[in-house]
Write an enzyme that holds these catalytic residues in place. Structure first.
Site, short mmCIF file in Angstrom:
data_model
loop_
_atom_site.label_atom_id
_atom_site.label_comp_id
_atom_site.label_asym_id
_atom_site.label_seq_id
_atom_site.Cartn_x
_atom_site.Cartn_y
_atom_site.Cartn_z
N THR A 158 77.63 71.90 28.75
CA THR A 158 79.04 71.86 28.36
C THR A 158 79.71 73.21 28.51
O THR A 158 80.85 73.32 28.93
CB THR A 158 79.14 71.39 26.90
OG1 THR A 158 78.57 70.10 26.82
CG2 THR A 158 80.57 71.32 26.43
N THR A 184 73.03 72.03 25.45
CA THR A 184 72.48 72.23 24.11
C THR A 184 71.36 71.25 23.75
O THR A 184 70.55 71.56 22.90
CB THR A 184 73.58 72.09 23.04
OG1 THR A 184 74.21 70.83 23.19
CG2 THR A 184 74.58 73.21 23.15
N ASP A 185 71.31 70.09 24.42
CA ASP A 185 70.34 69.07 23.98
C ASP A 185 68.91 69.60 23.96
O ASP A 185 68.17 69.36 23.02
CB ASP A 185 70.42 67.83 24.89
CG ASP A 185 71.50 66.87 24.42
OD1 ASP A 185 72.33 67.29 23.59
OD2 ASP A 185 71.52 65.72 24.88
N LYS A 212 67.96 72.11 17.48
CA LYS A 212 69.25 71.41 17.36
C LYS A 212 69.10 70.36 16.27
O LYS A 212 68.31 69.45 16.40
CB LYS A 212 69.64 70.76 18.69
CG LYS A 212 71.05 70.20 18.69
CD LYS A 212 71.47 69.65 20.05
CE LYS A 212 72.95 69.27 20.02
NZ LYS A 212 73.42 68.70 21.29
#
Lengths: 431, 618
Positions: free
Chosen positions: A103, A178-179, A255
């Site tokens: 992103t 980020t995942d 996360k």
């Protein structure tokens, strides 16, 4: 992609996506631009961008006439894969921004809403005008959604980092989805001993919106990259406010939320630092490896044939057996202190003299302890690795890949696993 | 007198759905604040690397926003920390109903868009909005010189969108506080074609649309739940969007003022063009920010010990005073655009956007400010020639400089600028920001398009006809008061009150006449919610107060900002009836109703009293 009927009409009328048209229905006439259909929705509805900017879907059967018209023909963007990379001044003073997608490095095609990666430095600076004032050079490695990353990509990143540090740089900022950022962070932590900061950064809100966290995260990451903290770290929002970021240790970060800005947390410990981008200030919270202390060592050997298995109530023995059978090692995510249902212990026994079986916990927080209950003691007897560890499942998983590639036998694997390589194991927890 | 006037109306009405548009939060208020979130918004470049002028303007202005987060009405979606859920189907159906009522063509697939808004009123930096219907029409009755005439106005679009945050306050232009509970409440936006010709017509159209919406019985009621934006342009002028006209009574004034404003500005532009022809050096100032800044002089020292109280106070608190020469502008600042609003006021609004209180200019009455000596010094410092004007501002240095730069560029504009303006309570409008460009709208990819199905369409057909409501009202009231109530914003409240068993005439008179007369007398009727009015009338229904006491009770409620049931306790407004009344009449030896009413007008029902008195006489 549109359905057959619409495709035929557009072909017949020689209309392309992005063309301005006049479309007639039984009742009205509409001026607009033909939009491509992305993702979901009814393929037999034509998407028209009206002159007021709104999109509406009109079903093909209601279109009485459609014709191309003069006017605003909008070329839809072609993504070019050119790379813009040059050392401008003294490389030692520059921060290298490496891109691997996600992103943070994405841009939006405003007319369609399609997201595409920012490829060039110019595009990056367009998204982050503040970068103009910084001494940076950028290099886009690839553009992947982070869920599609594999151990091969980790190696590729590590090699690129090696090249850049060898060329000379003040620090590295790695833009990443980020995942799976915490998997990559763990992998790089095991593979690289670094003399300069290597800071991973991402965004939880897309870059098209005024509220995106990308700007603050990146600016904080740049501060971290100029700092004294020569470790592999992750720099993300600390709270739901736009006030400061946390700099997390690469092996301890995880996360922990699907969508919040402060999704990333340090597990079983404290972050290394708080970073206040507006004040250009960094506040140290935990000890860290100092800049220049370590010589650069990059060892990208991994054995990716490791399974990460979530254990659940009623899990069938043959399922676990088959999973372990197909891999050279396995990390189980057990319950509580590190338990698995008793019926599965025989499966462990069956494999544990040939393959390493490692345990971690579904509770994420807290230390494993295989002494407290009978099940734990049985698991230890069965040869499970992990007693008294406080690692995250992901850090253990990537570590096992590393250990398998660096050991000749099971005893050595166990030894590597139980040794703290890069902060993944802490012996004391205060919270 | 047609000056090529084009007026379009955009009406926004909150829908009374149970949940918000893109999450499951309640739309009904809860005052329990559970946390505060601080966020920044930044201007985002469009795909061509352009930043929307309106967006850039706002991002320069307000760096940090504070959001109050309330229990039950706010969740992570409002906090922009969770993606939107599916679009609320109750709102979609209601939107389709409105499309049907306005005879619009319903789209086959709804596409939710993001409209960039970065003044902080949306945490995400955009507002979600979607068109449901196009090209509708509304028939209405227009009155021209006493003659009624059937007219029709086109409805361009009918959209469902999310409401923005409520603004709580501003502190030194730094942090702006918002409340998150309002964000995400569904709104319907109805935009007419720009075929309205004057203020009266605009008002009638707004009234008719409001009437039609209220007939559904599914609209939110109360202050701020409906508001009108106006798009106005005069031939040779520019498109100007006027935001937030909440009161129907103001529409005419706003429209007329704006037509006058643009007409006068066109004339002023001609004068400016001449000035710029004679003084080509002004063009350089437009192109070169640095040179422009050189024209701004700090004059704080002149004001040490000034006679102007206002400036004295500011200077003493460490603020600075800056002056700037405006070549050829003498006499132009003072041109009146419409009553009590001059070209100088127009420029002052620009200065205010930079956090200043306003400007002082050369066409003002200097005596009024007690600035005679200072001004003659300024004339020397700025080396003014007879035709030149000047402007003085007071504030922080940076604010002053950016304000003067902005004011300078606006002052020498040779055409009427396209602007977004805000209406105030007097019907004047003030500059807010440039008119947003087209780079402002793009798809909301987090929400899947909604295919309109036959079952949705049939569900949306089910709405009460306006005739049904009209017949119901006329069965309860005479033509005069009935006609008023049908046109009233309180129509639904009236129907509800009647349901509660309150006398229809009393309900109607209270909703219409009483409130209007209280407003006329200077009472802040906005403090009375519909619930408050209902509570007061229930006291009347239950014979706790008399009819005559209703207005008095409402006044007390406004004064004390309290609920009817609390205020009544020590107000002395309780009705005296039955045995108590009988006792009173005997005790005071009252022989006729009139003399009783003189003393106990608010507490005694005259009918009951006359009955008791005649019984006693027997």
């Amino acid at each position: 992609m549109y359905g057959e009927k619409i495709k035929k009409i557009l072909e017949f009328k020689k209309i392309k996506e992005g063309d301005a048209v006049i479309l007639k229905t039984e009742r009205n006439e509409y001026k607009g631009i033909i939009m491509p259909r992305i993702g979901y929705g009814d393929k037999e509805c034509l998407i028209l961008k009206l002159t007021n900017g709104y999109n509406v879907g009109i079903e093909v059967n209601r279109i009485i006439d459609i014709k191309k018209t003069e006017g605003d023909i909008v070329p839809l963007r072609n993504v070019s894969q050119t790379e813009d990379y040059k050392i401008k001044g003294n490389p030692e003073e520059e921060i290298v921004i490496l891109g691997c997608g996600g992103t943070i490095a994405s841009k939006i095609e405003y007319r369609t809403g399609a997201v595409y990666p920012a490829i060039t430095t110019e595009e990056l600076i367009q998204s982050f005008p503040q970068l103009k004032e910084k001494k940076i050079r950028t290099r886009m490695l690839f553009s992947l959604l982070s869920e599609n990353m594999t151990p091969k990509h980790w190696t590729q990143i590590a090699n690129a980092i090696k090249e850049e540090i060898e060329k000379g740089c003040k620090g590295i900022v790695l833009m990443h989805g980020t995942d799976t950022m915490h998997y990559t962070a763990a992998a790089l932590s095991y593979m690289i001993k670094t003399p300069v900061p290597i800071v991973m950064v991402g965004a939880q809100r897309s870059s098209d919106r005024g509220s995106s966290d990308n700007m603050m995260n990146l600016m904080s990451a740049l501060i971290a990259a100029e700092s004294d903290i020569a470790e592999i770290t992750v720099c993300m929002h600390a709270t739901e406010n736009d006030d400061y970021c946390y700099l997390h240790r690469g092996t301890k970060v995880r996360k922990m939320h699907t969508s919040r800005r402060d999704a990333f947390k340090t597990i079983n410990g404290n972050p290394i630092a708080r970073i206040y981008p507006d004040e250009d200030r960094i506040e140290i919270i935990s000890s860290y490896e100092k800049r220049g202390k370590n010589k650069l060592i990059v060892d990208t050997e991994l054995n990716p044939n490791v399974a990460l298995i979530y254990v659940y109530p009623g899990m069938k023995t043959d399922v676990l057996d088959s999973l372990i059978e197909h891999h050279e090692g396995a990390v189980l995510i057990g319950t509580g202190l590190g338990h698995i249902p008793t019926q599965l212990i025989d499966v462990i026994k069956k494999h544990s003299d040939k393959k390493p079986i490692v345990i971690s916990s579904q509770t994420i927080n807290g230390r494993l302890n295989m002494n407290v209950y009978e099940t734990g003691r049985q698991m230890q007897d069965a040869g499970v690795i992990g007693h008294l560890m406080d690692w995250t499942p992901e850090a253990a998983f990537v570590k096992l890949m590393y250990a398998l590639a660096h050991a000749d036998n099971l005893i050595e694997v166990r030894k590597i696993m139980e040794t703290n390589l890069s902060g993944e194991i802490t012996e004391r927890n205060e919270e | 007198m047609d000056k090529g006037i084009k007026i379009g109306l955009e009406l926004h009405q909150r829908l009374a759905t149970k949940n918000k548009l893109f999450c499951r939060c309640s739309t009904k208020g809860n005052e329990e604040k559970i946390k505060e979130i601080k966020r920044k918004l930044h201007a985002v470049p469009s795909e061509l690397g352009q930043i929307d002028p309106a967006a850039l303007f706002e991002s320069k202005k307000a760096p940090l926003h504070k959001y109050d987060f309330y229990k039950g009405t706010c969740c992570l979606v409002e906090a922009d920390d969770e993606p939107p859920h599916e679009m609320n189907s109750e709102a979609v159906i209601l939107g389709l109903t409105i499309c049907n009522m306005l005879n619009a063509e319903i789209v086959d697939e709804i596409h939710v868009m993001r409209k960039t808004v970065i003044d902080g009123s949306n945490t995400s930096g955009f507002q979600r909005t979607a068109i449901l219907g196009l090209n509708g029409k509304l028939k209405y009755e227009n009155e021209i010189e006493g003659r009624k005439e059937e007219k029709e106005i086109g409805i361009q679009t009918i959209a469902i969108e999310e409401e923005s945050c409520g603004i709580i306050g501003e502190q030194k232009g730094e942090i702006e506080s918002f409340r998150l509970d309002r964000l995400g409440i569904p709104l319907v936006e109805i935009a007419t074609t720009p075929d309205i010709k004057n203020g009266r017509e605009a008002r009638t159209v707004a009234e008719q649309i409001g009437l039609m919406l209220r007939a559904t019985g599914k609209m939110m009621r109360g202050i701020g739940t409906i508001r009108q934006d106006l798009n106005i342009s005069v031939s040779g002028g520019a498109r100007v969007e006027i935001k937030g006209v909440q009161d129907l009574d103001l529409i005419e004034t706003v429209v007329e003022n704006e037509i006058k404003r643009q007409t006068r500005l066109i004339e002023i532009c001609e004068k400016i063009k001449k000035i710029r022809e004679i003084r080509p050096e002004l063009d350089d100032l437009f192109e070169n920010e640095y040179v422009l800044e050189q024209c701004i002089k700090e004059v704080t020292e002149l004001f040490n010990g000034t006679g102007s109280k206002l400036i004295k106070k500011s200077v003493e608190s460490g603020k600075s005073v800056f002056a700037m020469k405006f070549p050829g502008m003498k006499g132009i600042f003072g041109i009146e655009l419409y009553p009590d609003y001059r070209y100088g006021s127009e420029l002052s609004d620009y200065a205010k956007t930079q956090g200043l209180g306003g400007i002082i200019h050369s066409d003002e009455n200097i005596e009024k400010y007690n600035l005679k000596n200072e001004v003659s010094e300024i004339v020397k410092i700025l080396k003014l020639e007879p035709n030149d004007g000047w402007i003085v501002v007071v504030g922080e240095k940076e604010q002053c400089i950016s304000a003067l730069k902005l004011v300078f560029k606006r002052a020498y504009e040779t055409k009427v600028p396209e602007e977004t303006r805000r209406a105030d309570l007097q019907g004047k409008t003030h500059y807010m920001r440039p008119l947003p460009g087209s780079a402002r709208m793009y798809p909301e990819t987090d929400v899947a398009p909604i295919r309109i199905t036959d079952s949705m369409l049939s569900e949306s057909q089910d709405y009460p006809s306006f005739e049904e409501i009209e017949n119901r009202v006329y069965s309860l009231l005479n033509r005069e008061i009935g006609g008023k109530i049908i046109r009233s914003e309180k129509l639904n409240l009236f129907l509800e009150l009647v349901e509660e068993g309150i006398n229809p005439v009393v309900a109607a008179v209270t909703c219409e006449d009483t409130l209007k007369s209280l407003k006329r007398d200077g009472f802040e009727i906005a403090k009375l919610s519909e619930e408050d009015i209902k509570e007061a009338l229930l006291l009347y229904r239950d014979e706790k107060i008399t009819k005559a006491a209703i207005p008095e009770l409402l006044k007390e409620m406004i004064k004390r900002n309290g609920h009817a049931n609390e205020v009544i306790k020590d107000s002395g407004l309780f009705r005296i009836s039955g045995e108590e009344l009988k006792g009173l009449i005997i005790k005071e030896n009252i022989k006729d109703v009139q003399s009783l009413m003189v003393k106990y007008r608010l507490n005694v029902d005259p009918q009951e009293a006359s009955k008791i008195i005649s019984e006693l006489k027997k």
